[in-house]
Write a protein that holds these residues in place. Structure first.
Motif, PDB file in Angstrom:
ATOM      1  N   LEU A  15       0.808  -1.397   0.071  1.00 57.46           N
ATOM      2  CA  LEU A  15       0.013   0.009  -0.038  1.00 57.46           C
ATOM      3  C   LEU A  15       0.934   1.200  -0.007  1.00 57.46           C
ATOM      4  CD1 LEU A  15      -3.225  -0.566   2.213  1.00 57.46           C
ATOM      5  CD2 LEU A  15      -3.039   0.086  -0.431  1.00 57.46           C
ATOM      6  N   LEU A  16       1.931   1.211   0.969  1.00 59.81           N
ATOM      7  CA  LEU A  16       2.803   2.755   0.901  1.00 59.81           C
ATOM      8  C   LEU A  16       3.902   2.549  -0.266  1.00 59.81           C
ATOM      9  CD1 LEU A  16       3.211   3.013   4.613  1.00 59.81           C
ATOM     10  CD2 LEU A  16       2.024   4.386   3.215  1.00 59.81           C
ATOM     11  N   ILE A 151       1.590   7.668  11.650  1.00 64.66           N
ATOM     12  CA  ILE A 151       1.832   8.984  10.921  1.00 64.66           C
ATOM     13  C   ILE A 151       3.284   9.282  11.052  1.00 64.66           C
ATOM     14  CG2 ILE A 151       1.338  11.433  10.620  1.00 64.66           C
ATOM     15  CD1 ILE A 151      -1.522  10.611  11.232  1.00 64.66           C
ATOM     16  N   LYS A 152       3.833   9.323  12.276  1.00 68.92           N
ATOM     17  CA  LYS A 152       5.090   9.655  12.472  1.00 68.92           C
ATOM     18  C   LYS A 152       6.208   8.650  11.477  1.00 68.92           C
ATOM     19  CE  LYS A 152       4.800  11.859  16.953  1.00 68.92           C
ATOM     20  NZ  LYS A 152       5.109  11.879  18.528  1.00 68.92           N
ATOM     21  N   HIS A 153       5.700   7.410  11.457  1.00 69.95           N
ATOM     22  CA  HIS A 153       6.683   6.560  10.734  1.00 69.95           C
ATOM     23  C   HIS A 153       6.474   6.888   9.046  1.00 69.95           C
ATOM     24  CE1 HIS A 153       8.011   2.635   9.070  1.00 69.95           C
ATOM     25  NE2 HIS A 153       6.992   3.005   8.221  1.00 69.95           N
ATOM     26  N   ILE A 154       5.229   7.408   8.657  1.00 70.65           N
ATOM     27  CA  ILE A 154       4.932   7.584   7.210  1.00 70.65           C
ATOM     28  C   ILE A 154       5.738   9.036   7.050  1.00 70.65           C
ATOM     29  CG2 ILE A 154       3.281   8.572   5.701  1.00 70.65           C
ATOM     30  CD1 ILE A 154       1.248   6.362   7.219  1.00 70.65           C
ATOM     31  N   ILE A 155       5.650   9.918   7.895  1.00 69.64           N
ATOM     32  CA  ILE A 155       6.416  11.208   7.392  1.00 69.64           C
ATOM     33  C   ILE A 155       7.930  11.289   7.594  1.00 69.64           C
ATOM     34  CG2 ILE A 155       4.391  12.611   8.052  1.00 69.64           C
ATOM     35  CD1 ILE A 155       5.686  13.538  10.628  1.00 69.64           C
ATOM     36  N   ALA A 156       8.498  10.271   8.528  1.00 67.79           N
ATOM     37  CA  ALA A 156       9.776  10.034   8.503  1.00 67.79           C
ATOM     38  C   ALA A 156      10.401   9.566   7.106  1.00 67.79           C
ATOM     39  CB  ALA A 156      10.228   9.037   9.608  1.00 67.79           C
ATOM     40  N   ASP A 157       9.678   8.972   6.316  1.00 70.73           N
ATOM     41  CA  ASP A 157      10.397   8.919   5.038  1.00 70.73           C
ATOM     42  C   ASP A 157       9.993   9.832   3.872  1.00 70.73           C
ATOM     43  OD1 ASP A 157      11.342   6.533   5.614  1.00 70.73           O
ATOM     44  OD2 ASP A 157       9.428   5.076   5.200  1.00 70.73           O
ATOM     45  N   ASP A 158       9.927  11.008   4.361  1.00 70.79           N
ATOM     46  CA  ASP A 158       9.605  12.035   3.551  1.00 70.79           C
ATOM     47  C   ASP A 158       8.162  12.037   2.746  1.00 70.79           C
ATOM     48  OD1 ASP A 158      11.957  13.652   4.115  1.00 70.79           O
ATOM     49  OD2 ASP A 158      13.069  12.283   2.555  1.00 70.79           O
ATOM     50  N   ILE A 187       2.059  17.168  12.647  1.00 73.97           N
ATOM     51  CA  ILE A 187       2.499  16.039  12.104  1.00 73.97           C
ATOM     52  C   ILE A 187       1.536  16.155  10.566  1.00 73.97           C
ATOM     53  CG2 ILE A 187       2.973  14.577  13.859  1.00 73.97           C
ATOM     54  CD1 ILE A 187       0.343  13.277  13.706  1.00 73.97           C
ATOM     55  N   PHE A 188       0.576  17.079  10.370  1.00 72.19           N
ATOM     56  CA  PHE A 188      -0.002  17.093   9.089  1.00 72.19           C
ATOM     57  C   PHE A 188       0.495  18.299   8.108  1.00 72.19           C
ATOM     58  CE2 PHE A 188      -2.744  15.388  12.563  1.00 72.19           C
ATOM     59  CZ  PHE A 188      -3.305  14.236  11.829  1.00 72.19           C
ATOM     60  N   SER A 189       0.461  17.935   6.803  1.00 76.09           N
ATOM     61  CA  SER A 189       1.031  18.879   5.784  1.00 76.09           C
ATOM     62  C   SER A 189      -0.243  19.665   5.556  1.00 76.09           C
ATOM     63  CB  SER A 189       1.616  18.309   4.882  1.00 76.09           C
ATOM     64  OG  SER A 189       2.638  17.551   4.975  1.00 76.09           O
ATOM     65  N   GLY A 190      -1.411  19.638   5.846  1.00 70.52           N
ATOM     66  CA  GLY A 190      -2.613  20.338   5.461  1.00 70.52           C
ATOM     67  C   GLY A 190      -4.011  19.947   5.599  1.00 70.52           C
ATOM     68  N   HIS A 191      -4.881  20.453   5.478  1.00 70.17           N
ATOM     69  CA  HIS A 191      -6.431  19.809   5.647  1.00 70.17           C
ATOM     70  C   HIS A 191      -7.169  20.328   4.751  1.00 70.17           C
ATOM     71  CE1 HIS A 191      -5.565  19.269  10.227  1.00 70.17           C
ATOM     72  NE2 HIS A 191      -4.501  20.065   9.765  1.00 70.17           N
ATOM     73  N   PHE A 192      -8.311  19.370   4.346  1.00 73.02           N
ATOM     74  CA  PHE A 192      -9.320  19.759   3.386  1.00 73.02           C
ATOM     75  C   PHE A 192     -10.793  19.403   3.870  1.00 73.02           C
ATOM     76  CE2 PHE A 192      -5.462  18.724   0.785  1.00 73.02           C
ATOM     77  CZ  PHE A 192      -5.537  19.741  -0.177  1.00 73.02           C
ATOM     78  N   ASP A 193     -11.552  20.232   3.722  1.00 74.42           N
ATOM     79  CA  ASP A 193     -13.008  19.976   3.947  1.00 74.42           C
ATOM     80  C   ASP A 193     -13.936  20.031   2.364  1.00 74.42           C
ATOM     81  OD1 ASP A 193     -13.284  22.643   3.397  1.00 74.42           O
ATOM     82  OD2 ASP A 193     -13.403  23.314   5.491  1.00 74.42           O
ATOM     83  N   THR A 194     -15.172  20.187   2.638  1.00 71.60           N
ATOM     84  CA  THR A 194     -15.913  19.899   1.597  1.00 71.60           C
ATOM     85  C   THR A 194     -16.022  21.296   0.577  1.00 71.60           C
ATOM     86  OG1 THR A 194     -18.037  20.801   2.938  1.00 71.60           O
ATOM     87  CG2 THR A 194     -17.653  18.312   2.451  1.00 71.60           C
ATOM     88  N   LYS A 195     -15.368  22.369   0.857  1.00 70.18           N
ATOM     89  CA  LYS A 195     -14.777  23.258   0.145  1.00 70.18           C
ATOM     90  C   LYS A 195     -14.197  22.788  -1.192  1.00 70.18           C
ATOM     91  CE  LYS A 195     -14.858  27.215   3.697  1.00 70.18           C
ATOM     92  NZ  LYS A 195     -14.318  27.975   4.279  1.00 70.18           N
ATOM     93  N   ILE A 196     -13.361  21.828  -0.795  1.00 72.94           N
ATOM     94  CA  ILE A 196     -12.659  21.263  -1.995  1.00 72.94           C
ATOM     95  C   ILE A 196     -13.561  20.373  -3.216  1.00 72.94           C
ATOM     96  CG2 ILE A 196     -11.902  19.244  -1.116  1.00 72.94           C
ATOM     97  CD1 ILE A 196      -9.492  21.536  -2.996  1.00 72.94           C
ATOM     98  N   GLY A 197     -14.749  20.016  -2.311  1.00 71.82           N
ATOM     99  CA  GLY A 197     -15.622  19.242  -3.126  1.00 71.82           C
ATOM    100  C   GLY A 197     -16.239  18.093  -2.095  1.00 71.82           C
ATOM    101  N   LEU A 198     -17.394  17.371  -2.404  1.00 73.80           N
ATOM    102  CA  LEU A 198     -17.798  16.700  -1.942  1.00 73.80           C
ATOM    103  C   LEU A 198     -17.104  15.220  -1.610  1.00 73.80           C
ATOM    104  CD1 LEU A 198     -21.493  17.012  -2.534  1.00 73.80           C
ATOM    105  CD2 LEU A 198     -20.478  18.093  -0.557  1.00 73.80           C
ATOM    106  N   LYS A 199     -17.089  14.624  -0.687  1.00 74.27           N
ATOM    107  CA  LYS A 199     -16.203  13.242  -0.521  1.00 74.27           C
ATOM    108  C   LYS A 199     -16.930  12.273  -1.414  1.00 74.27           C
ATOM    109  CE  LYS A 199     -14.315  12.582   3.353  1.00 74.27           C
ATOM    110  NZ  LYS A 199     -14.139  11.981   4.824  1.00 74.27           N
ATOM    111  N   THR A 270       3.929  -3.661   7.445  1.00 76.05           N
ATOM    112  CA  THR A 270       4.308  -4.282   6.008  1.00 76.05           C
ATOM    113  C   THR A 270       5.243  -3.327   5.554  1.00 76.05           C
ATOM    114  OG1 THR A 270       2.353  -2.871   5.453  1.00 76.05           O
ATOM    115  CG2 THR A 270       1.838  -5.163   6.025  1.00 76.05           C
ATOM    116  N   ASP A 271       5.090  -2.110   5.713  1.00 76.05           N
ATOM    117  CA  ASP A 271       6.318  -1.196   5.068  1.00 76.05           C
ATOM    118  C   ASP A 271       7.668  -1.578   5.653  1.00 76.05           C
ATOM    119  OD1 ASP A 271       6.580   1.159   3.309  1.00 76.05           O
ATOM    120  OD2 ASP A 271       7.207   2.109   5.204  1.00 76.05           O
ATOM    121  N   ALA A 272       7.917  -1.859   6.909  1.00 76.50           N
ATOM    122  CA  ALA A 272       9.270  -2.255   7.514  1.00 76.50           C
ATOM    123  C   ALA A 272       9.591  -3.674   6.780  1.00 76.50           C
ATOM    124  CB  ALA A 272       9.066  -2.162   8.786  1.00 76.50           C
TER     125      ALA A 272
END
Length: 278
Positions: A15-16, A151-158, A187-199, A270-272
């Protein structure tokens, strides 16, 4: 182990791989659905009267009331059943009149919540009430224990991690900024809500990719419902359903269509393993 579980496990293993961005839903994914149902909404019901009484003379509160009043007028003109109108507060020195107006606001808010409405005027007042509750410590955002380490594992790999929720960006930042595990916003690079569009719309996921500057196939989207995973898949993203207690049960067809995990820790393990193989 069933054939189906083997298929999902093999798919989850990769997956990653080649992923640059992980996009996360909140309710049922990072946070129990019960938090919204059993904590956030009951807080509004239990505290709306006291909140209005305490903040009534503040500009922000009056702006919220005015928006609710406008919505009530529109609902009345549309002959909506059971609508509760909000009178103008003409004499602010008349304590009885002020109380009558406040009471009508309380009834209007409870009526809208009973009808499960998602209108802006209601969300605005709720957001301001939750802000007060989070900052005072009356509410702390609940986050599953397996989420932050992953999440910390994920962002540690850029890689980058973004949130996409139907709740407003303001509500998202409150939940993660005042969480049971402290301030998690960094730990988050940004946030989106429904202003970007419906999910539930494919275009929304393409809009997010354009906004963050990556290809759909470089994004992994984690959510608890297939009605969101499906349009993300159609947009070209990798998708995975997070199965948590209290979440909507998947059908056999959905289980065969989508990858599933029960904990974010599965992404780490699984990533490890894949890194060791390389």
């Amino acid at each position: 182990m069933s054939h189906q579980h083997k298929r999902s496990r093999q798919a989850v293993d990769g997956l990653l791989e080649d992923i640059k961005v992980v996009l996360l839903d909140i309710e049922g994914t990072t946070t129990p659905i019960s938090f919204v149902k059993d904590v956030l909404f009951p807080y509004i019901r239990e505290n709306i009267e006291d909140y209005l009484k305490e903040h009534w003379d503040e500009e922000e509160c009056q702006a919220d009331v005015n928006e609710l009043r406008k919505q009530a007028e529109a609902d009345s003109e549309a002959d909506m059943e059971g609508v509760v109108t909000i009178e103008e507060n003409k004499n602010t020195d008349d304590a009885e009149e002020v109380k009558a107006v406040r009471d009508s606001v309380v009834k209007n808010v409870l009526w809208q919540m009973d009808a499960d409405r998602k209108i802006t005027a209601l969300k605005q007042l709720q957001g301001h009430m939750w802000t007060t509750a989070y900052k005072s410590g009356d509410i702390k955002g609940e986050v599953y224990d397996d989420v932050v380490p992953a999440i910390k594992h994920i962002i540690a790999d850029d890689r980058q991690v973004y949130i996409y929720s139907s709740g407003s960006v303001q509500a998202q930042k409150l939940l993660f900024g005042y969480s049971t595990q402290g301030d998690l916003l960094e730990i988050f690079s940004g946030h989106f809500d429904t202003k970007i569009g419906l999910k539930v719309e494919k275009a929304s996921y393409l809009n997010i990719c354009e906004e963050i500057g990556c290809k759909p196939e470089e994004v992994l989207f984690l959510t608890d419902v297939t009605r969101e995973a499906r349009p993300a898949s159609l947009a070209g993203m990798k998708t995975c359903i997070v199965v948590r207690p209290g979440n909507e049960k998947l059908t056999e067809e959905e289980e065969s269509e989508f990858n599933t995990i029960h904990s974010f820790s599965e992404l780490i393990s699984t990533d490890a393993q894949n890194k060791k193989k390389k």
